[in-house]
Scaffold this motif. Structure first.
Motif, mmCIF file in Angstrom:
data_model
loop_
_atom_site.group_PDB
_atom_site.id
_atom_site.type_symbol
_atom_site.label_atom_id
_atom_site.label_comp_id
_atom_site.label_asym_id
_atom_site.label_seq_id
_atom_site.Cartn_x
_atom_site.Cartn_y
_atom_site.Cartn_z
ATOM 1 N N GLY A 150 40.363 43.828 75.754
ATOM 2 C CA GLY A 150 39.143 44.117 76.492
ATOM 3 C C GLY A 150 39.368 44.961 77.732
ATOM 4 N N ARG A 151 40.519 45.622 77.797
ATOM 5 C CA ARG A 151 40.824 46.472 78.939
ATOM 6 C C ARG A 151 40.624 47.936 78.548
ATOM 7 N NH1 ARG A 151 46.150 43.658 81.647
ATOM 8 N NH2 ARG A 151 45.787 45.279 83.234
ATOM 9 N N SER A 152 40.674 48.807 79.536
ATOM 10 C CA SER A 152 40.425 50.225 79.306
ATOM 11 C C SER A 152 41.663 50.921 78.742
ATOM 12 C CB SER A 152 40.026 50.900 80.619
ATOM 13 O OG SER A 152 40.026 52.315 80.487
ATOM 14 N N VAL A 153 41.447 51.946 77.921
ATOM 15 C CA VAL A 153 42.571 52.738 77.425
ATOM 16 C C VAL A 153 43.215 53.524 78.561
ATOM 17 C CG1 VAL A 153 41.732 52.959 75.061
ATOM 18 C CG2 VAL A 153 41.014 54.626 76.795
ATOM 19 N N ASP A 154 42.514 53.651 79.693
ATOM 20 C CA ASP A 154 43.063 54.341 80.856
ATOM 21 C C ASP A 154 43.820 53.396 81.788
ATOM 22 O OD1 ASP A 154 41.994 56.824 80.082
ATOM 23 O OD2 ASP A 154 40.044 56.279 80.927
ATOM 24 N N ASP A 155 43.830 52.114 81.439
ATOM 25 C CA ASP A 155 44.540 51.121 82.256
ATOM 26 C C ASP A 155 46.037 51.419 82.190
ATOM 27 O OD1 ASP A 155 45.928 48.695 83.041
ATOM 28 O OD2 ASP A 155 44.013 47.658 82.857
ATOM 29 N N PHE A 156 46.659 51.651 83.346
ATOM 30 C CA PHE A 156 48.069 52.032 83.391
ATOM 31 C C PHE A 156 48.957 50.949 82.768
ATOM 32 C CE2 PHE A 156 52.112 52.536 85.917
ATOM 33 C CZ PHE A 156 52.525 53.691 85.281
#
Length: 202
Positions: A150-156
């Motif tokens: 459920g996190r963003s694909v841009d999450d480092f």
């Protein structure tokens, strides 16, 4: 139950035909590489053996290297990963997905997998192309991990997770090659995943 619309039937038939042609090209390419060597085999020879034109070859594989590099495992792995129980930690889910996909792959195509990996590790142009492919694998894993968590694909951190997993796989494959493929690749993959899951104690 009513039959699917004709357009769906046609679409399914086209997809199966394309998959069959793609597999035929790869099978003939690997046979020719084994018989006369990678460098001595031309795209024209592969196309002739597969009974397709060189232009058809390029519709399926942009380069000669891609006929060795490309496979169906990334989408299979992503699907298996997303299908693991939601309660599992992502690394545990990835270990389960790896076991599921590669047990099936080795059961069906072990000889071809061994041949492909040996070629990749022994020919500089293939190694270079494979490293480009690893970037695509990291991107695929990033998307699957983001969807599962459920996190963003841009999450480092999601990207770092995907990169760490991919790097661990490369180490397992290198060890497998160094053993002349005598060790179990499945066991090596599970070992590196276990090492990641323990926090990489050094």
């Amino acid at each position: 139950m009513s039959s699917p619309p004709r357009t769906e039937q046609q679409s399914g038939l086209r997809a199966r035909k394309k998959a069959k042609t793609r597999r035929a090209i790869q099978d003939h390419a690997m046979r020719l590489f084994g018989e006369q060597g990678y460098d001595s085999t031309t795209i024209e020879q592969i196309a002739e053996a597969a009974e397709v034109s060189p232009s058809t070859f390029f519709r399926y594989f942009p380069t000669k290297e891609d006929v060795v590099i490309q496979d169906d495992y990334d989408p299979m792995l992503a699907a298996a990963f997303l299908a693991q129980p939601a309660s599992l930690h992502p690394l545990t889910a990835m270990r389960g997905a790896l076991k599921e996909v590669f047990e099936l792959a080795f059961e069906q195509d072990r000889a071809t997998i061994v041949q492909r990996i040996r070629l990749i590790w022994s020919i500089p142009s293939l190694r270079s192309r494979q490293m480009e492919g690893q970037v695509a694998t990291v991107t695929m894993l990033t998307a699957a991990i983001a969807e599962r968590t459920g996190r963003s694909v841009d999450d480092f951190e999601v990207r770092v997770f995907a990169g760490a997993v991919t790097g661990a796989w490369i180490s397992a494959i290198q060890r497998w090659i160094e053993s002349d493929c005598q060790e179990s690749l499945l066991d090596l993959l599970d070992e590196v995943m276990d090492f990641l899951q323990k926090g990489m104690p050094i």
